[in-house]
Design a protein around this motif. Sequence first.
Motif, short mmCIF file in Angstrom:
data_model
loop_
_atom_site.label_atom_id
_atom_site.label_comp_id
_atom_site.label_asym_id
_atom_site.label_seq_id
_atom_site.Cartn_x
_atom_site.Cartn_y
_atom_site.Cartn_z
N ILE A 241 -8.85 -5.78 -3.36
CA ILE A 241 -7.39 -5.71 -3.51
C ILE A 241 -7.00 -4.24 -3.59
CG2 ILE A 241 -5.39 -6.50 -4.83
CD1 ILE A 241 -7.19 -8.58 -6.16
N THR A 242 -6.00 -3.82 -2.80
CA THR A 242 -5.54 -2.43 -2.79
C THR A 242 -4.03 -2.41 -2.66
OG1 THR A 242 -7.57 -1.79 -1.63
CG2 THR A 242 -5.77 -0.18 -1.61
N PRO A 243 -3.30 -1.60 -3.43
CA PRO A 243 -3.77 -0.69 -4.47
C PRO A 243 -3.95 -1.40 -5.81
CG PRO A 243 -1.40 -0.47 -4.20
CD PRO A 243 -1.85 -1.49 -3.21
N PHE A 244 -5.05 -1.10 -6.44
CA PHE A 244 -5.45 -1.79 -7.66
C PHE A 244 -6.45 -0.85 -8.31
CE2 PHE A 244 -7.34 -5.17 -10.20
CZ PHE A 244 -6.38 -6.17 -10.26
N LEU A 256 -2.37 0.90 -11.89
CA LEU A 256 -1.40 0.14 -11.11
C LEU A 256 -2.13 -0.98 -10.40
CD1 LEU A 256 0.64 3.06 -9.52
CD2 LEU A 256 1.44 1.46 -11.27
N ALA A 257 -1.56 -2.18 -10.45
CA ALA A 257 -2.21 -3.33 -9.85
C ALA A 257 -1.18 -4.09 -9.03
CB ALA A 257 -2.81 -4.22 -10.93
N ALA A 258 -0.99 -3.63 -7.80
CA ALA A 258 -0.03 -4.28 -6.91
C ALA A 258 -0.80 -5.26 -6.05
CB ALA A 258 0.71 -3.24 -6.08
N GLY A 259 -1.03 -6.44 -6.61
CA GLY A 259 -1.96 -7.41 -6.04
C GLY A 259 -1.47 -8.18 -4.83
N ASN A 260 -0.22 -8.05 -4.47
CA ASN A 260 0.26 -8.78 -3.28
C ASN A 260 1.35 -7.96 -2.56
OD1 ASN A 260 2.80 -9.28 -4.58
ND2 ASN A 260 1.87 -11.02 -5.65
N ASP A 261 1.78 -8.45 -1.39
CA ASP A 261 2.70 -7.67 -0.56
C ASP A 261 4.04 -7.42 -1.25
OD1 ASP A 261 0.86 -7.49 1.46
OD2 ASP A 261 1.60 -9.26 2.52
N LEU A 263 4.63 -7.09 -4.49
CA LEU A 263 4.49 -6.02 -5.48
C LEU A 263 4.26 -4.68 -4.80
CD1 LEU A 263 2.25 -7.80 -8.16
CD2 LEU A 263 4.64 -7.10 -8.44
N PHE A 264 3.56 -4.69 -3.67
CA PHE A 264 3.31 -3.43 -2.96
C PHE A 264 4.62 -2.84 -2.46
CE2 PHE A 264 2.10 -1.16 1.03
CZ PHE A 264 1.47 -0.09 0.42
N THR A 265 5.48 -3.68 -1.91
CA THR A 265 6.78 -3.20 -1.42
C THR A 265 7.61 -2.62 -2.57
OG1 THR A 265 6.72 -4.95 0.24
CG2 THR A 265 8.84 -3.92 -0.15
N PHE A 282 -1.24 0.24 6.16
CA PHE A 282 -0.94 -0.34 4.84
C PHE A 282 -0.17 -1.65 4.96
CE2 PHE A 282 -0.47 4.45 4.20
CZ PHE A 282 -1.82 4.64 3.92
N ILE A 283 -0.19 -2.24 6.14
CA ILE A 283 0.74 -3.34 6.44
C ILE A 283 0.41 -4.63 5.68
CG2 ILE A 283 -0.48 -4.29 8.45
CD1 ILE A 283 3.29 -3.50 8.33
N ASP A 284 -0.88 -4.84 5.38
CA ASP A 284 -1.24 -5.97 4.52
C ASP A 284 -2.46 -5.58 3.68
OD1 ASP A 284 -3.41 -6.14 6.23
OD2 ASP A 284 -2.65 -7.90 7.30
N ASN A 285 -2.89 -6.48 2.80
CA ASN A 285 -3.96 -6.13 1.87
C ASN A 285 -5.25 -5.74 2.61
OD1 ASN A 285 -5.12 -5.96 -0.87
ND2 ASN A 285 -6.35 -7.70 -0.18
N ALA A 286 -5.55 -6.44 3.71
CA ALA A 286 -6.78 -6.13 4.46
C ALA A 286 -6.70 -4.70 5.01
CB ALA A 286 -6.98 -7.13 5.58
#
Lengths: 391, 391
Positions: A241-244, A256-261, A263-265, A282-286
């Motif tokens: 998981i990134t960013p985590f 910081l734990a932005a575990g999904n899209d 939270l990342f946005t 950085f478009i998705d977690n992968a």
Amino acid sequence: MLAPKTQGPLAGLVVIDLTRVLAGPYCTMTLGDLGARVVKVEMPGQGDDARHIGPFVEGADGEQTSGYFFSVNRNKESIALDLKLDRDKAVLEKLLDSADVLVENYSPGTMDRLGYGWDMLHARWPRLILASISGFGQTGPYRTLPAYDMVVQAMGGVLSLTGDAPNRPTRVGVSIGDIAAGMFGVIGIQAALLERARSHEGKHVDVAMLDSQVALLENALVRYQVDGVVPGPIGSRHPSITPFGVFRTGEGHIVLAAGNDRLFTRLLDILGLERLSTDPRFIDNAARCAHPDELRLEIELALAAKSTPEWLKIFTAAGVPCGPMNDVAAVMKDPQVRARHMLMELPVSNDRSLTIAGSPIKFQGEILGDAQPAPRLDQHRDALLTELGLL
Amino acid sequence: MLAPKTQGPLAGLVVIDLTRVLAGPYCTMTLGDLGARVVKVEMPGQGDDARHIGPFVEGADGEQTSGYFFSVNRNKESIALDLKLDRDKAVLEKLLDSADVLVENYSPGTMDRLGYGWDMLHARWPRLILASISGFGQTGPYRTLPAYDMVVQAMGGVLSLTGDAPNRPTRVGVSIGDIAAGMFGVIGIQAALLERARSHEGKHVDVAMLDSQVALLENALVRYQVDGVVPGPIGSRHPSITPFGVFRTGEGHIVLAAGNDRLFTRLLDILGLERLSTDPRFIDNAARCAHPDELRLEIELALAAKSTPEWLKIFTAAGVPCGPMNDVAAVMKDPQVRARHMLMELPVSNDRSLTIAGSPIKFQGEILGDAQPAPRLDQHRDALLTELGLL
């Protein structure tokens, strides 16, 4: 016969504790926290090896107490018995007449040599549960080898995943090799108690420190098989998981734990990094997991504008999971840790108290009863012998 | 009514599992390993968030399975229910009619909003045990804040003790923030089950990830209070025992754990360092803990003469606790790990199997029954609805 305690979910249970150092004592402390009566049997003269591990506290009477021992032996009674002497064996057997559970962490084979192997115990006390916590378990080619925390952290693979780089081995900063085995010991004992309620028979619970480390590997085994790459240490990042992770701010660090899209946005908005939201890296977690260093650089450049407390306020208000990196001093002041009664102050000598960690097993609406500090060696001899009718 | 399973110490128990990602699923997997029947209720369409975390395995039919999800959801049945729809709530309530335990890891307050707060559950199903696993617990000022593994590793102090240096934050390489809470969840649930056998009433078990980290701090709190120094990260050493850590050999690394004077003397003999046995810097454990770097230098100079496998043979023969640093690939080949059945191969798709870690809770003389692989989303809908009389 020993009278069990009457408060707590494990009220009614008596545990005889032959364990030393950490894995076993952590197991029996947890049973005691939950209401079991725990009688610790120690070697006369020296007692549990942990009594000789620092730091030491000296009381006004000059008596030295090990802070290490003090941390993991609350709510236990102590009696010193030499299990090689018939006279003391008779006392142990009297204790076992009252016992539901016997816990030991000798090397496999020692209990047999003492005359208390599982077959003998089970024949004489069919309802007794024996829990053996050992380095490698009661079976297998390594069963008789000695093991300590660091050995199993290293052999079980957890150490290979921890640290900054493959050539800088880094221990988990707490003795997770011992503690995990102690916790799985509690789980095994309670499972055997639940089974006993139906079968009316005890079982031999066999928990190994090495097995317990393997059980913590989470998805590392599968990552290796799917990716074909042996997972190594990756500092403060999460493998999938990134960013985590931990990031540098203008002053200090922040997790910081932005575990999904979603939270990342939100994270990008707060940092003024909206331009990255359509960046293919950085478009998705992968994609983010494939470019962690580039993303870290962008995030830390933005975080440099403010201090950790300022960022914590901002991210918390926005619902982005975050937190400070607390050292032990900060943990002891944390309002949530205090509100949850996770700190317990107990007298260590006639003129001093120490704060230790409390039990994390809470039952809503209930406050745990008063805890007793770790016992002095043989402190409860007379009371126990009297209760057993031997004095 | 659902029929419970009949094998294992928790046979007879039915667990309804509303949990996602890791802490909750690890808890319910452990209950399932021990014989409880576990029914996992997932959101229609997307299911458990962990189904969307890599690495992914693609089957011959093109179906993608998350290796992360696969690692911690064996022995569970899956049904997809939208708990905002009355129709699906009715199915959940039918499941609860059969249940002994309900486990959830939503943010505190969510169960109330869904209409399944503790008071309602307890009034309608007085024997039901509710276990809530959350970041910060059901009480206290942080209760509604979101938390993930890294956040609680950092806030609870474990991270401050792990790593090479204070300015290089290092995560524990497995998600101990989640896993410890999952394990304490199992302990709390089993304690509540044991109490229920006497009281005939369920309890609300409230386990927090942050509390669970504090409970792992072992003697760090006491070290801080006694020494007056905030404990920091110390690489691969043990804080209170020396020599106890990872050392460089002529080729690779070795873990050595000479936890007492007898083992230390034996270690010196083997390394040809007898001259150090009377050196005041190393005369006892306290002295060695004050001079760890000097001792390491001497030990590593001597260890440079041979490779890790050669030293392992020598130290093992001499009874000095030692071990290799295994990476995940080496763990999977380890003879002890295999002999203890700690690796479990399960089909992940119609043409591939994956090996995951087995249960470390062994009952001597018994081999665990066959495990079932993690379910596909909604895999057991028809069977469950039929069993409940709803189809």
